[in-house]
Design a protein around this motif. Sequence first.
Motif, PDB file in Angstrom:
ATOM      1  N   GLY A  70       0.838  -1.150  -0.099  1.00 56.60           N
ATOM      2  CA  GLY A  70      -0.106   0.072   0.156  1.00 56.60           C
ATOM      3  C   GLY A  70       0.729   1.165  -0.055  1.00 56.60           C
ATOM      4  O   GLY A  70       2.118   1.317  -0.231  1.00 56.60           O
ATOM      5  N   ALA A  71       0.363   2.569   0.160  1.00 56.92           N
ATOM      6  CA  ALA A  71       0.896   3.719   0.076  1.00 56.92           C
ATOM      7  C   ALA A  71       0.419   4.639   1.108  1.00 56.92           C
ATOM      8  O   ALA A  71      -0.737   4.665   0.976  1.00 56.92           O
ATOM      9  N   ARG A  72       1.327   5.593   1.600  1.00 54.76           N
ATOM     10  CA  ARG A  72       0.911   6.677   2.178  1.00 54.76           C
ATOM     11  C   ARG A  72       1.479   8.064   1.452  1.00 54.76           C
ATOM     12  O   ARG A  72       2.363   7.950   0.851  1.00 54.76           O
ATOM     13  N   PHE A  73       0.673   8.714   1.427  1.00 52.06           N
ATOM     14  CA  PHE A  73       1.114  10.129   0.761  1.00 52.06           C
ATOM     15  C   PHE A  73       1.005  11.173   1.710  1.00 52.06           C
ATOM     16  O   PHE A  73      -0.060  11.534   2.238  1.00 52.06           O
ATOM     17  N   ALA A  78      -0.748  19.299   5.335  1.00 49.20           N
ATOM     18  CA  ALA A  78      -1.816  18.775   4.903  1.00 49.20           C
ATOM     19  C   ALA A  78      -2.209  17.342   5.256  1.00 49.20           C
ATOM     20  O   ALA A  78      -1.306  16.585   5.852  1.00 49.20           O
ATOM     21  N   ALA A  79      -3.413  16.767   5.259  1.00 47.51           N
ATOM     22  CA  ALA A  79      -3.862  15.708   5.817  1.00 47.51           C
ATOM     23  C   ALA A  79      -3.062  14.615   4.804  1.00 47.51           C
ATOM     24  O   ALA A  79      -2.673  14.621   3.590  1.00 47.51           O
ATOM     25  N   GLU A  80      -2.627  13.259   5.681  1.00 47.95           N
ATOM     26  CA  GLU A  80      -2.013  12.157   4.893  1.00 47.95           C
ATOM     27  C   GLU A  80      -3.336  11.484   4.390  1.00 47.95           C
ATOM     28  O   GLU A  80      -4.251  11.369   4.672  1.00 47.95           O
ATOM     29  N   ILE A  81      -2.898  10.830   3.195  1.00 48.00           N
ATOM     30  CA  ILE A  81      -3.692  10.014   2.271  1.00 48.00           C
ATOM     31  C   ILE A  81      -3.086   8.689   2.252  1.00 48.00           C
ATOM     32  O   ILE A  81      -2.082   8.289   1.953  1.00 48.00           O
ATOM     33  N   VAL A  82      -3.761   7.703   2.886  1.00 50.17           N
ATOM     34  CA  VAL A  82      -3.554   6.246   2.951  1.00 50.17           C
ATOM     35  C   VAL A  82      -4.314   5.468   1.799  1.00 50.17           C
ATOM     36  O   VAL A  82      -5.529   5.289   1.829  1.00 50.17           O
ATOM     37  N   LEU A  83      -3.576   4.875   0.779  1.00 54.91           N
ATOM     38  CA  LEU A  83      -4.261   4.049  -0.264  1.00 54.91           C
ATOM     39  C   LEU A  83      -3.729   2.570  -0.056  1.00 54.91           C
ATOM     40  O   LEU A  83      -2.468   2.248   0.265  1.00 54.91           O
TER      41      LEU A  83
END
Length: 102
Positions: A70-73, A78-83
Amino acid sequence: MAAACTSIEPFALRVLDESMAPDLPAGTVVVVDPGEPAEDGCLVLLEREGEVLLRRLRLVPSAGADAPVGARFVAPAAAEIVLGSDWRRWVRGVVTGSRAPR
């Protein structure tokens, strides 16, 4: 905006806010290359839910040898995005250069 840039030619965008500061302060122009492979630690352009975002890619280790990665952006302000394992479908390109505002 990025939807109009559908070829694999690099293109330039201007950073509109301070979400990536101090790395990329507002007004910075970045060059995005859609053909560059996204790797851990690089800055990427994401297009997600109608938003175009710049974030730093952090790969999440898999739970096992066969588990997808998976990935964290992340961004400093700013808010972290986890995909999950389908994270690549949101990446529109890799930032290959930048020029800070004068």
